[in-house]
Design an enzyme around this catalytic site. Structure first.
Site, mmCIF file in Angstrom:
data_model
loop_
_atom_site.group_PDB
_atom_site.id
_atom_site.type_symbol
_atom_site.label_atom_id
_atom_site.label_comp_id
_atom_site.label_asym_id
_atom_site.label_seq_id
_atom_site.Cartn_x
_atom_site.Cartn_y
_atom_site.Cartn_z
ATOM 1 N N ARG A 53 11.391 -1.425 11.588
ATOM 2 C CA ARG A 53 10.127 -1.143 12.281
ATOM 3 C C ARG A 53 9.875 -2.179 13.369
ATOM 4 O O ARG A 53 9.969 -3.380 13.129
ATOM 5 C CB ARG A 53 8.981 -1.158 11.255
ATOM 6 C CG ARG A 53 8.335 0.183 11.094
ATOM 7 C CD ARG A 53 7.324 0.155 9.997
ATOM 8 N NE ARG A 53 6.072 -0.484 10.406
ATOM 9 C CZ ARG A 53 4.970 -0.484 9.674
ATOM 10 N NH1 ARG A 53 4.973 0.107 8.507
ATOM 11 N NH2 ARG A 53 3.881 -1.062 10.103
ATOM 12 N N LYS A 88 0.832 -1.219 0.000
ATOM 13 C CA LYS A 88 0.000 0.000 0.000
ATOM 14 C C LYS A 88 0.863 1.265 0.000
ATOM 15 O O LYS A 88 0.620 2.183 -0.777
ATOM 16 C CB LYS A 88 -0.932 0.021 1.228
ATOM 17 C CG LYS A 88 -1.888 -1.162 1.303
ATOM 18 C CD LYS A 88 -2.838 -1.057 2.476
ATOM 19 C CE LYS A 88 -2.188 -1.137 3.857
ATOM 20 N NZ LYS A 88 -1.583 -2.441 4.179
ATOM 21 N N ARG A 112 -9.802 0.689 8.531
ATOM 22 C CA ARG A 112 -9.439 -0.671 8.914
ATOM 23 C C ARG A 112 -10.603 -1.418 9.551
ATOM 24 O O ARG A 112 -10.479 -2.615 9.839
ATOM 25 C CB ARG A 112 -8.275 -0.631 9.896
ATOM 26 C CG ARG A 112 -6.916 -0.912 9.249
ATOM 27 C CD ARG A 112 -5.855 -0.850 10.316
ATOM 28 N NE ARG A 112 -4.628 -1.547 10.005
ATOM 29 C CZ ARG A 112 -3.613 -1.032 9.338
ATOM 30 N NH1 ARG A 112 -3.683 0.161 8.818
ATOM 31 N NH2 ARG A 112 -2.495 -1.731 9.173
ATOM 32 N N ARG A 144 11.509 -5.928 5.090
ATOM 33 C CA ARG A 144 11.386 -4.526 5.506
ATOM 34 C C ARG A 144 11.960 -4.316 6.913
ATOM 35 O O ARG A 144 12.526 -3.258 7.210
ATOM 36 C CB ARG A 144 9.916 -4.088 5.462
ATOM 37 C CG ARG A 144 9.737 -2.598 5.748
ATOM 38 C CD ARG A 144 8.327 -2.127 5.512
ATOM 39 N NE ARG A 144 7.410 -2.596 6.540
ATOM 40 C CZ ARG A 144 6.092 -2.380 6.525
ATOM 41 N NH1 ARG A 144 5.545 -1.727 5.524
ATOM 42 N NH2 ARG A 144 5.321 -2.819 7.496
ATOM 43 N N ARG A 157 -0.854 -9.177 13.155
ATOM 44 C CA ARG A 157 -1.384 -8.157 12.242
ATOM 45 C C ARG A 157 -2.170 -8.816 11.105
ATOM 46 O O ARG A 157 -3.223 -8.318 10.696
ATOM 47 C CB ARG A 157 -0.235 -7.306 11.692
ATOM 48 C CG ARG A 157 0.311 -6.335 12.748
ATOM 49 C CD ARG A 157 1.715 -5.867 12.441
ATOM 50 N NE ARG A 157 1.810 -5.114 11.211
ATOM 51 C CZ ARG A 157 2.943 -4.935 10.528
ATOM 52 N NH1 ARG A 157 4.071 -5.487 10.964
ATOM 53 N NH2 ARG A 157 2.954 -4.223 9.447
#
Ligand code: C5P
Ligand code: MG
Length: 193
Positions: A134, A14, A89, A128, A145
């Site tokens: 992160r 996204k 969401r 990532r 998640r």
């Protein structure tokens, strides 16, 4: 205004695709995850509260994110349009967004939904983690998640589907190829508007 939602599970691309879309269509990128991470970095009361939830992969309550989005919209009413990334969401957030935009005489024209296999999502998010560090890109939190996406967030696609605004797009393969598919869906929407 021309507004779109970019939707999909964590790791579906996204954010990556939003960066290309805003250039092509001159839209403003409104990423609730980025806003929350900014609040966390500045250690604001909202950031400290959100940190506890984000580190577990849980959702920040609807009223908090809706208020955040409302403020961002109102600060940027001079823009040509928004791309909403990571929001809505929940169906409550989707309904609130429709109301907010309607009150401002605009609407969401289309929801682009990126479809990617779960194995690929996990692979991308672990990559990532190495690149960006992160906190919530670690295997336990990633699993939660994805679970929250499957249990709660995926219903948002049905919400847009009911009003004919849901466009599934294959989110696997090269970034440029995925972008071409997204542009195809957006251009079709613009042509029929
Ligand atoms: O959208 P993004 O993946 O960057 O969001 C990171 C985290 O921020 C989510 O896993 C969730 O904990 C929180 N978040 C949220 N509600 C939103 C957007 C993000 O709770 N609308
Ligand atoms: Mg993102």
């Amino acid at each position: 205004m021309f507004n779109i939602v970019i939707f999909g599970p964590p790791g579906s691309g996204k954010g990556t695709q939003s960066k290309l879309i805003i250039e092509e269509y001159d839209l403003m990128h409104l990423s609730t995850g980025d806003i929350l991470r900014g609040e966390m970095a500045r250690k604001t009361p909202l950031g400290l509260e959100a940190k506890k939830l984000i580190e577990k992969g849980e959702l920040v309550p609807d009223d908090i994110v809706i208020e955040m989005v409302k403020n961002k919209i109102d600060e940027n009413l001079d823009q040509k349009g928004f791309i909403f990334d990571g929001f809505p969401r929940t169906c409550e957030q989707a309904e609130a967004l429709d109301r907010l935009l309607e009150e401002r005489n605009t609407t969401i024209s289309v929801m682009i939904s990126l479809e990617v296999e779960e194995d690929e999502l996990v692979k991308r998010l672990l990559k990532r983690a190495e690149e960006e560090g992160r906190q919530d890109d670690n295997l336990d939190v990633i699993k939660n998640r994805i679970k929250v996406y499957n249990d709660v967030t995926c219903k948002v696609a049905d919400y847009y589907g009911k009003t004919g605004r849901h466009r599934p797009v294959d989110g696997s393969g090269d970034i440029e190829k995925i972008f071409d598919r997204i542009c195809g869906a957006i251009n079709q929407e613009k042509a029929s508007a």
